[in-house]
Scaffold this motif. Structure first.
Motif, PDB file in Angstrom:
ATOM      1  N   PHE A  67       0.839  -1.212   0.000  1.00 54.19           N
ATOM      2  CA  PHE A  67       0.000   0.000   0.000  1.00 54.19           C
ATOM      3  C   PHE A  67       0.867   1.252   0.000  1.00 54.19           C
ATOM      4  CE2 PHE A  67      -4.060  -2.119   1.142  1.00 54.19           C
ATOM      5  CZ  PHE A  67      -4.935  -1.320   0.429  1.00 54.19           C
ATOM      6  N   GLU A  68       1.860   1.255   0.880  1.00 55.28           N
ATOM      7  CA  GLU A  68       2.714   2.443   0.993  1.00 55.28           C
ATOM      8  C   GLU A  68       3.481   2.699  -0.298  1.00 55.28           C
ATOM      9  OE1 GLU A  68       3.378   2.577   5.836  1.00 55.28           O
ATOM     10  OE2 GLU A  68       4.820   1.491   4.603  1.00 55.28           O
ATOM     11  N   ALA A  69       3.890   1.607  -0.934  1.00 54.75           N
ATOM     12  CA  ALA A  69       4.654   1.776  -2.176  1.00 54.75           C
ATOM     13  C   ALA A  69       3.776   2.360  -3.284  1.00 54.75           C
ATOM     14  CB  ALA A  69       5.224   0.421  -2.605  1.00 54.75           C
ATOM     15  N   VAL A  70       2.578   1.816  -3.441  1.00 57.92           N
ATOM     16  CA  VAL A  70       1.709   2.265  -4.549  1.00 57.92           C
ATOM     17  C   VAL A  70       1.146   3.660  -4.277  1.00 57.92           C
ATOM     18  CG1 VAL A  70      -0.430   1.746  -5.834  1.00 57.92           C
ATOM     19  CG2 VAL A  70       1.111  -0.104  -5.196  1.00 57.92           C
ATOM     20  N   ALA A  71       0.841   3.956  -2.997  1.00 55.30           N
ATOM     21  CA  ALA A  71       0.184   5.239  -2.676  1.00 55.30           C
ATOM     22  C   ALA A  71       1.198   6.327  -2.286  1.00 55.30           C
ATOM     23  CB  ALA A  71      -0.809   5.024  -1.546  1.00 55.30           C
ATOM     24  N   LYS A  72       2.454   6.065  -2.551  1.00 53.35           N
ATOM     25  CA  LYS A  72       3.493   7.028  -2.151  1.00 53.35           C
ATOM     26  C   LYS A  72       3.205   8.412  -2.760  1.00 53.35           C
ATOM     27  CE  LYS A  72       8.447   7.606  -2.004  1.00 53.35           C
ATOM     28  NZ  LYS A  72       9.695   7.280  -2.646  1.00 53.35           N
ATOM     29  N   GLY A  73       3.277   9.440  -1.895  1.00 53.50           N
ATOM     30  CA  GLY A  73       3.061  10.812  -2.359  1.00 53.50           C
ATOM     31  C   GLY A  73       1.601  11.183  -2.514  1.00 53.50           C
ATOM     32  N   ARG A  74       0.681  10.304  -2.122  1.00 56.51           N
ATOM     33  CA  ARG A  74      -0.752  10.593  -2.273  1.00 56.51           C
ATOM     34  C   ARG A  74      -1.411  11.035  -0.965  1.00 56.51           C
ATOM     35  NH1 ARG A  74      -3.334   7.835  -6.597  1.00 56.51           N
ATOM     36  NH2 ARG A  74      -1.908   7.749  -8.329  1.00 56.51           N
ATOM     37  N   GLY A  75      -0.687  10.977   0.134  1.00 58.54           N
ATOM     38  CA  GLY A  75      -1.253  11.395   1.422  1.00 58.54           C
ATOM     39  C   GLY A  75      -2.223  10.402   2.022  1.00 58.54           C
ATOM     40  N   LEU A  76      -2.160   9.162   1.576  1.00 57.27           N
ATOM     41  CA  LEU A  76      -3.063   8.133   2.125  1.00 57.27           C
ATOM     42  C   LEU A  76      -2.581   7.721   3.515  1.00 57.27           C
ATOM     43  CD1 LEU A  76      -5.507   6.503   0.902  1.00 57.27           C
ATOM     44  CD2 LEU A  76      -3.879   4.668   0.540  1.00 57.27           C
ATOM     45  N   LYS A  77      -3.499   7.693   4.466  1.00 56.31           N
ATOM     46  CA  LYS A  77      -3.120   7.324   5.835  1.00 56.31           C
ATOM     47  C   LYS A  77      -3.445   5.849   6.061  1.00 56.31           C
ATOM     48  CE  LYS A  77      -3.903  11.930   7.593  1.00 56.31           C
ATOM     49  NZ  LYS A  77      -4.817  12.771   8.367  1.00 56.31           N
TER      50      LYS A  77
END
Ligand code: ATP
Length: 562
Positions: free
Chosen positions: A293-303
């Motif tokens: 999740f962290e890799a794909v959503a990097k820079g998107r501000g997803l918590k």
């Protein structure tokens, strides 16, 4: 002398009269009979005198109406008179018309007649008969036939959910490039440019088979991309695909996409709500999925948050909710996505004030076949109940409107058991080589027929249970295995097996055999700290460890070899 009784006289007169009547009747009868017999005699004589006529065994009397004045018949004078005139008539008829002949039945000829058909019809018409001529040929009725037995597939699919029997089978070899080729057709994956770039940065150039089926299903329809679906019912999808086929990315990409669409009403976000919940069976899997999740959503501000019991309950509570002091109607959340194990999730549903699933949009049950085998605290029913209405009964909150929730079950063969909604869609990513129409792809999956990699060789040794470690050691040594993963049923048996292997190896050189290259063995289980586990994995990937023993379900291993 006068009769003293006039009645007697009348009676005697009556008697006299009846005697007269009888004698008259006898006379008439005798005359009529005589005439009849005479006529009969004459007819016979006449027939005999005709040239070429033989006496035939025909009794004309049989064919003609019987005279009513038979010997036994003496009850009515009127009948006799009537029959007398009838006899005269009959005599006349029999004189003029040759008597009807009784048809003789020849059995042999009868059979032939039936066979000949048409000629029979001709002959029949010649016969003086009042019955209608028989039909030329009777219609043939079809002979009873034993019905075909239903196929093995049909029988096996009986009673299965519609979603399962109509599952979409995806060809395992199907891939779709992340970026359409120049001049090529525009794909309808539904992935934004930002996500495409991110995936490319992660070294993903094309989508694997299961991803080509699941990602467009969740994103291609623009309505599905919006956060709220006020008029659309939620949809469920069940996915079955082999290990390592890319199922994690298949749900991570759509969740990241939907949450961060620019036209979503909550983008830029003003209120954080828990939108996606991913349930996994072990802590290690939770850690791995969080990394994806962290890799794909990097820079998107997803918590992103996790709840596995690895940290204290208070620590996790502080991660999950903003405010626990007062009850809030819509709950409170500090995270958009929660990845957790089922036991810890139930603990938070019961024990963390303002922790709510009422705004959930995605529920992912990964490794569903294993998770649903654990009926622990009826966890799935509790989760579904918390998503449908207020979790007031769980954490003391007030009711709030429902939000639609779609569930994604991974690796689970019976969708209706997981789906909170009706008509789930089933995607079978095993890439059955058979066509989906005949249901065999689904059948393989239902019968838990696993697809093995083409290059995999299997060896089987049947032995006593007590000899298993010895046999395993022999197999590893005789086949010259230099890298092995051995799965056991528990952490304790993992440690014991490593100890046994070390003892056996120390004994190898004693009998004067040529020494074999030494094996390095390690036990990998939940008894170890996360740091130790990571170190073992790294060593195994670098081939510093030859044999690793695992408790199954512990983790997913991604080992890349050149
Ligand atoms: N499209 C892709 N291109 C290249 N690599 C990919 C792609 N999709 C997934 N991978 C990689 O393949 C590996 C396995 O993927 P993933 O963990 O999603 O498989 P899985 O089907 O979820 O496995 P499991 O059944 O063990 O849960 C991961 O290292 C992932 O990064």
């Amino acid at each position: 002398m006068q009769d003293p009784n006039p009645q007697t006289k009348v009676q005697s007169l009556n008697n006299t009269r009846s005697i007269c009547q009888v004698s008259w009747y006898e006379q008439v009868k005798t005359k009529a009979k005589k005439r009849y017999l005479k006529a009969k005699k004459e007819r016979r004589k006449k027939r005999k005198s005709e040239p070429g006529t033989k006496e035939k065994p025909v009794d004309i009397e049989d064919d003609l109406p019987k005279p009513a004045y038979s010997e036994d018949d003496n009850d009515s004078t009127i009948d006799v008179i009537a029959n007398e005139s009838l006899n005269v008539e009959l005599t006349k008829i029999s004189d003029d018309i040759p008597p009807r002949k009784r048809r003789r039945i020849d059995p042999a000829r009868e059979t032939v007649d039936h066979e000949v058909g048409d000629s029979v019809a001709e002959q029949t018409t010649e016969l003086p008969s009042k019955s209608p001529p028989p039909p030329e040929a009777l219609p043939l009725f079809p002979l009873p036939r034993r019905p075909d037995a239903p196929s093995k597939t049909t029988l096996a699919l009986q009673g299965l959910d519609k979603a399962l029997t109509q599952a979409e089978s995806v060809d395992a070899k199907r891939v779709i490039p992340i970026r359409p080729t120049v001049g090529g057709a525009k794909d309808d994956l539904g992935i934004s440019e930002k996500s495409r770039r991110r995936l490319e940065d992660l070294g993903i150039a094309e989508l694997f088979a299961v991803q080509t089926a699941v990602i467009p299903f969740m994103l291609a329809d623009p309505r599905q991309r919006s956060l709220y679906l006020p008029y659309n019912p939620p949809r469920d999808v069940c996915v079955s695909a082999p290990t390592g086929s890319g199922k994690t990315l298949a749900y991570v990409v759509p969740i990241v996409e939907v949450r961060l669409r620019p036209h979503n009403i909550l983008s830029p976000r003003t209120v954080t709500r828990l939108r996606a919940l991913v349930v996994l069976p072990t802590r290690d899997l939770v850690t791995q999925v969080r990394e994806t999740f962290e890799a794909v959503a990097k820079g998107r501000g997803l918590k992103i948050g996790t709840a596995t019991g690895q940290h204290s309950f208070a620590h996790e509570q502080a991660q999950l909710v903003d405010d626990q002091s007062v009850r809030l109607q819509g709950g409170s959340s500090k995270i958009d996505v929660l990845i957790c194990t089922p036991g810890r999730l139930i603990d938070h549903l019961h024990g963390t004030r303002n922790f709510s699933l009422q705004h959930l949009r995605f529920l992912v049950i990964d490794e569903a076949d294993r998770l649903l085998a654990q009926s622990f605290q009826d966890w799935l029913q509790q989760i579904l109940a918390a998503t449908r209405h207020s979790s007031a009964n769980l954490s003391g909150q007030h009711p709030s409107p429902e939000d639609p929730i779609g569930s994604i079950a991974y690796g689970f063969p019976y969708p209706d058991a997981t789906s909170p909604n009706h008509d789930p869609v089933f995607k079978d990513g095993h890439g059955a080589s058979v066509s989906p129409e005949n249901g065999e792809g689904v059948l393989d999956m239902v019968m838990e027929k696993f697809t093995m990699p083409a290059t995999l060789k299997e060896h089987l040794i049947v032995c006593e249970s007590s000899q298993k470690p010895l046999m395993l050691f022999y197999l590893i040594r005789s086949l010259g295995v230099t890298n092995a993963l051995v799965f056991t049923k528990s952490a304790e048996s993992t440690t014991r097996l490593v100890r046994l292997f070390e003892l056996m190896q120390s004994d190898e050189g004693r009998e004067g055999n040529a020494p074999l290259p030494p094996l390095v063995m390690k036990a990998y289980s939940s008894d170890l700290s996360p740091g130790d586990r990571r170190a073992i994995l790294e060593d195994f990937k670098a081939q510093k460890i030859q044999i690793d023993t695992y408790k199954p379900c512990m983790l997913r291993l991604d080992i890349k070899r050149d």
